[in-house]
Motif scaffolding. Sequence first.
Motif, PDB file in Angstrom:
ATOM      1  N   THR A 220      55.521  28.976  69.470  1.00  0.00           N
ATOM      2  CA  THR A 220      56.146  30.149  68.870  1.00  0.00           C
ATOM      3  C   THR A 220      57.261  30.724  69.738  1.00  0.00           C
ATOM      4  O   THR A 220      58.224  31.303  69.230  1.00  0.00           O
ATOM      5  N   PHE A 221      57.152  30.542  71.039  1.00  0.00           N
ATOM      6  CA  PHE A 221      58.160  31.081  71.960  1.00  0.00           C
ATOM      7  C   PHE A 221      59.547  30.504  71.703  1.00  0.00           C
ATOM      8  O   PHE A 221      60.569  31.091  72.105  1.00  0.00           O
ATOM      9  N   LEU A 222      59.630  29.350  71.024  1.00  0.00           N
ATOM     10  CA  LEU A 222      60.931  28.744  70.720  1.00  0.00           C
ATOM     11  C   LEU A 222      61.716  29.571  69.699  1.00  0.00           C
ATOM     12  O   LEU A 222      62.902  29.319  69.493  1.00  0.00           O
ATOM     13  N   MET A 223      61.064  30.557  69.087  1.00  0.00           N
ATOM     14  CA  MET A 223      61.770  31.464  68.178  1.00  0.00           C
ATOM     15  C   MET A 223      62.525  32.542  68.943  1.00  0.00           C
ATOM     16  O   MET A 223      63.163  33.404  68.345  1.00  0.00           O
ATOM     17  N   GLY A 224      62.459  32.525  70.270  1.00  0.00           N
ATOM     18  CA  GLY A 224      63.145  33.526  71.072  1.00  0.00           C
ATOM     19  C   GLY A 224      62.411  34.856  71.084  1.00  0.00           C
ATOM     20  O   GLY A 224      61.183  34.903  71.078  1.00  0.00           O
ATOM     21  N   LYS A 225      63.157  35.951  71.075  1.00  0.00           N
ATOM     22  CA  LYS A 225      62.541  37.281  71.140  1.00  0.00           C
ATOM     23  C   LYS A 225      61.625  37.540  69.945  1.00  0.00           C
ATOM     24  O   LYS A 225      60.584  38.195  70.090  1.00  0.00           O
ATOM     25  N   ASN A 226      62.030  37.029  68.771  1.00  0.00           N
ATOM     26  CA  ASN A 226      61.160  37.184  67.602  1.00  0.00           C
ATOM     27  C   ASN A 226      59.825  36.487  67.825  1.00  0.00           C
ATOM     28  O   ASN A 226      58.764  37.009  67.461  1.00  0.00           O
ATOM     29  N   GLY A 227      59.887  35.311  68.405  1.00  0.00           N
ATOM     30  CA  GLY A 227      58.669  34.552  68.669  1.00  0.00           C
ATOM     31  C   GLY A 227      57.771  35.230  69.689  1.00  0.00           C
ATOM     32  O   GLY A 227      56.549  35.263  69.536  1.00  0.00           O
ATOM     33  N   ILE A 228      58.384  35.771  70.739  1.00  0.00           N
ATOM     34  CA  ILE A 228      57.596  36.479  71.754  1.00  0.00           C
ATOM     35  C   ILE A 228      56.896  37.686  71.134  1.00  0.00           C
ATOM     36  O   ILE A 228      55.720  37.953  71.400  1.00  0.00           O
ATOM     37  N   MET A 229      57.617  38.406  70.263  1.00  0.00           N
ATOM     38  CA  MET A 229      56.999  39.556  69.587  1.00  0.00           C
ATOM     39  C   MET A 229      55.813  39.110  68.744  1.00  0.00           C
ATOM     40  O   MET A 229      54.732  39.712  68.791  1.00  0.00           O
ATOM     41  N   LEU A 230      55.996  38.029  67.961  1.00  0.00           N
ATOM     42  CA  LEU A 230      54.910  37.548  67.109  1.00  0.00           C
ATOM     43  C   LEU A 230      53.720  37.074  67.941  1.00  0.00           C
ATOM     44  O   LEU A 230      52.559  37.300  67.566  1.00  0.00           O
TER      45      LEU A 230
END
Length: 274
Positions: A220-230
């Motif tokens: 999920t971290f590959l989504m960037g800041k959105n991924g970190i939030m999720l």
Amino acid sequence: MAISAFLPVYNEEKRIKDTLESLIWCDEIILVDKNSSDRTVEIAKSFGKKVKVFFMNNSLAYDSSEWNVFLDNCSCEWTILFTASDVIHPKLVEKITELIDKKDFNYDIINIPFRRYILGLESKRSPWYSELSPKIVKKSSIIIDKTGVHNAAQFIGNCFNLKNSDEFSMYHLTHETVDIMMERHIRYWRGEANNNEVSLNKSAITVLKEFVKIIFIRKTFLMGKNGIMLMFAYLSYYMMAYVYKWEKSQGNSSNEYMRIRSVILNDWKSTNKS
């Protein structure tokens, strides 16, 4: 073949009209209202006799008895499981009705294309992502687990998988704000803590399993800041579920704080006497 919609709601006046318009194709809509204080019921009743309104208390913790209200009043063989967060594409409805109208359709559960949005985001890397979800189920296939929260209803029978579609889907548009997410999670956390079969070891293992899933499988971290939030939002659910279960089974803060206050106050009394 007739189909009933199950729709539990609480204070949904902003969304209930769109939700019901998305269900108007059903033969009946069993709306279980948890004593809403807004115009939810008024709006629902404006849709006519097809919407059958039943009431139950809105408990502080999640209560699986809403399923019993539905099953006791559902008159159709097939059901569609809905929330106020959901809307469904008409093309998907066509496929569903075509299937359940077939006399030789020997299935009990239909897994349909399901797009789950969290705080406006949907991605195959999201921790919540799923291509299909069992939302069309025969009434006779629904088994209720009174101790369950997210798994309060379990489905037994033969499954049919519709072809996945990014467009012709059922859309779950949930947690519009972080505040709403936290308010709902608190009810779920309380519900999980009320489970008499609370296991802190299992809860801790679940946190680790979900961590592995979103880091090494979904990435999920590959989504960037959105991924970190999720990632943070997703893991926080399981982590706080552990905290609530710990408090229920081992927490003793009230007694401990009372003891400390008593000791300090006694010391003050001794000081004043001297």
